[in-house]
Design a protein around this motif. Structure first.
Motif, mmCIF file in Angstrom:
data_model
loop_
_atom_site.group_PDB
_atom_site.id
_atom_site.type_symbol
_atom_site.label_atom_id
_atom_site.label_comp_id
_atom_site.label_asym_id
_atom_site.label_seq_id
_atom_site.Cartn_x
_atom_site.Cartn_y
_atom_site.Cartn_z
ATOM 1 N N ALA A 1 0.570 16.050 0.038
ATOM 2 C CA ALA A 1 1.101 14.696 0.225
ATOM 3 C C ALA A 1 0.000 13.713 0.619
ATOM 4 O O ALA A 1 -0.051 12.583 0.115
ATOM 5 N N ALA A 2 -0.894 14.144 1.502
ATOM 6 C CA ALA A 2 -1.988 13.271 1.930
ATOM 7 C C ALA A 2 -3.004 13.078 0.812
ATOM 8 O O ALA A 2 -3.539 11.979 0.619
ATOM 9 N N ALA A 3 -3.295 14.143 0.058
ATOM 10 C CA ALA A 3 -4.220 14.035 -1.069
ATOM 11 C C ALA A 3 -3.681 13.047 -2.106
ATOM 12 O O ALA A 3 -4.420 12.200 -2.634
ATOM 13 N N GLN A 4 -2.384 13.148 -2.365
ATOM 14 C CA GLN A 4 -1.735 12.212 -3.296
ATOM 15 C C GLN A 4 -1.836 10.784 -2.769
ATOM 16 O O GLN A 4 -2.054 9.834 -3.533
ATOM 17 N N ALA A 5 -1.708 10.623 -1.454
ATOM 18 C CA ALA A 5 -1.764 9.292 -0.850
ATOM 19 C C ALA A 5 -3.150 8.661 -1.004
ATOM 20 O O ALA A 5 -3.273 7.438 -1.127
ATOM 21 N N ILE A 6 -4.207 9.475 -0.988
ATOM 22 C CA ILE A 6 -5.561 8.956 -1.187
ATOM 23 C C ILE A 6 -5.683 8.346 -2.580
ATOM 24 O O ILE A 6 -6.212 7.240 -2.755
ATOM 25 N N LEU A 7 -5.183 9.066 -3.589
ATOM 26 C CA LEU A 7 -5.218 8.547 -4.953
ATOM 27 C C LEU A 7 -4.322 7.317 -5.093
ATOM 28 O O LEU A 7 -4.701 6.329 -5.731
ATOM 29 N N ALA A 8 -3.144 7.377 -4.486
ATOM 30 C CA ALA A 8 -2.194 6.269 -4.600
ATOM 31 C C ALA A 8 -2.744 5.002 -3.961
ATOM 32 O O ALA A 8 -2.520 3.888 -4.469
ATOM 33 N N ASP A 9 -3.473 5.141 -2.841
ATOM 34 C CA ASP A 9 -4.036 3.962 -2.183
ATOM 35 C C ASP A 9 -5.101 3.316 -3.053
ATOM 36 O O ASP A 9 -5.196 2.081 -3.128
ATOM 37 N N ALA A 10 -5.898 4.130 -3.759
ATOM 38 C CA ALA A 10 -6.895 3.567 -4.679
ATOM 39 C C ALA A 10 -6.214 2.805 -5.806
ATOM 40 O O ALA A 10 -6.641 1.700 -6.167
ATOM 41 N N VAL A 11 -5.146 3.374 -6.356
ATOM 42 C CA VAL A 11 -4.413 2.716 -7.431
ATOM 43 C C VAL A 11 -3.765 1.430 -6.923
ATOM 44 O O VAL A 11 -3.815 0.381 -7.580
ATOM 45 N N ARG A 12 -3.161 1.502 -5.739
ATOM 46 C CA ARG A 12 -2.484 0.323 -5.171
ATOM 47 C C ARG A 12 -3.459 -0.830 -4.989
ATOM 48 O O ARG A 12 -3.115 -1.992 -5.223
ATOM 49 N N GLN A 13 -4.702 -0.519 -4.603
ATOM 50 C CA GLN A 13 -5.695 -1.565 -4.386
ATOM 51 C C GLN A 13 -6.584 -1.790 -5.616
ATOM 52 O O GLN A 13 -7.554 -2.536 -5.553
ATOM 53 N N ASN A 14 -6.206 -1.119 -6.721
ATOM 54 C CA ASN A 14 -6.881 -1.328 -8.005
ATOM 55 C C ASN A 14 -8.376 -1.008 -7.941
ATOM 56 O O ASN A 14 -9.214 -1.710 -8.506
#
Length: 264
Positions: free
Chosen positions: A140-153
């Motif tokens: 879940a945390a690993a996914q969140a690292i990728l998701a935060d990069a995508v969210r901030q483009n």
């Protein structure tokens, strides 16, 4: 080695002595640079930077800096451009960062305050990298690292200094202990504590072998990484996942993602 075991690493434990943790990270940094572990992925990272127009990296979970100095040197050589890097960590190793900053003439900068890789401050813009640390995070945390990069483009590159192969365990068990005994006197900055906890009370070699073993077992396979990417719902991103071969016969697991078209 297709399965992943969520075991514990000593350096992740709050009770683990900081001086030993610091010594283990110093050993890892030296070995990564000495062996050129991450050299095979430099062309991939160079191409990703070209696609995004970036010349600045934001390194997450920097630990003691890993092979980031070598990455910086290789990028500048291969691109012919000035490249800068900001080192960050939830528990910043300021002494190591100051050393790397001085060695690079200021091209390697650092944040003195903690930075959470799952929620990077918006002011820290640049292509994000995670070296030798992604396996520390549960799914879940690993996914969140990728998701935060995508969210901030922002572009992101995740790199693990092994290929998650069974024979790599033998290298950790049979080669690492002797290698640590050999290289420790040459690690800089010099620390008496590193010598004591290597040759007198061998906490650093034992801890490095344990954490190295657990790291291999905790690493995500390319299949795991692809599953995470599929769940991001980021059709505007281009993703590259795989293994790059190292001269030693080991591999470097990698995931690289960046916006196909930079969003405003």
């Amino acid at each position: 080695m297709k399965l992943r075991w969520q075991l514990f690493e000593l350096e992740d434990q709050p009770w683990f002595p900081h001086v030993v943790r610091q010594g283990m990270m110093d050993v890892l940094r030296f070995m990564i640079m000495w062996l050129g572990i991450y050299k095979p992925i430099v062309p991939l990272l160079r191409d990703a930077l070209a696609q995004t127009g970036q010349t600045h990296l934001v390194d997450l979970c920097s630990g003691a800096g890993g092979g980031i100095q070598q990455i910086w040197q290789q990028l500048e050589t291969q691109t012919g451009q000035r490249t800068t890097i900001t080192l960050t960590d939830k528990f910043p190793n300021l002494e190591a960062y100051q050393y790397l900053a001085s060695q690079s003439g200021g091209a390697l900068q650092f944040e003195t305050e903690p930075v959470d890789a799952t929620a990077v401050p918006a002011r820290l813009t640049g292509f994000r990298t995670v070296f030798s640390a992604f396996h520390h995070f549960p799914p879940a945390a690993a996914q969140a690292i990728l998701a935060d990069a995508v969210r901030q483009n922002q572009g992101i590159g995740v790199f693990e200094g092994a290929g998650k192969r069974w024979h790599e365990l033998l290298l950790v068990w049979l080669v690492f202990p002797w290698l640590i005994l050999l290289i420790t006197p040459f690690i800089r900055p010099f620390r008496w504590s590193r010598l004591i906890f290597t040759y007198v009370v061998p906490f650093i070699p034992v801890g490095t072998v344990w954490d190295g073993t657990v790291s291999l077992l905790r690493m995500y396979t390319p299949g795991h990484l692809q599953t995470m990417v599929n769940a991001l719902n980021a059709p505007h991103y281009t993703w590259h996942i795989g293994r790059a071969r190292h001269w030693s016969g080991t591999g470097v697991l990698y995931l690289i993602g960046y916006p196909s078209k930079l969003q405003p």
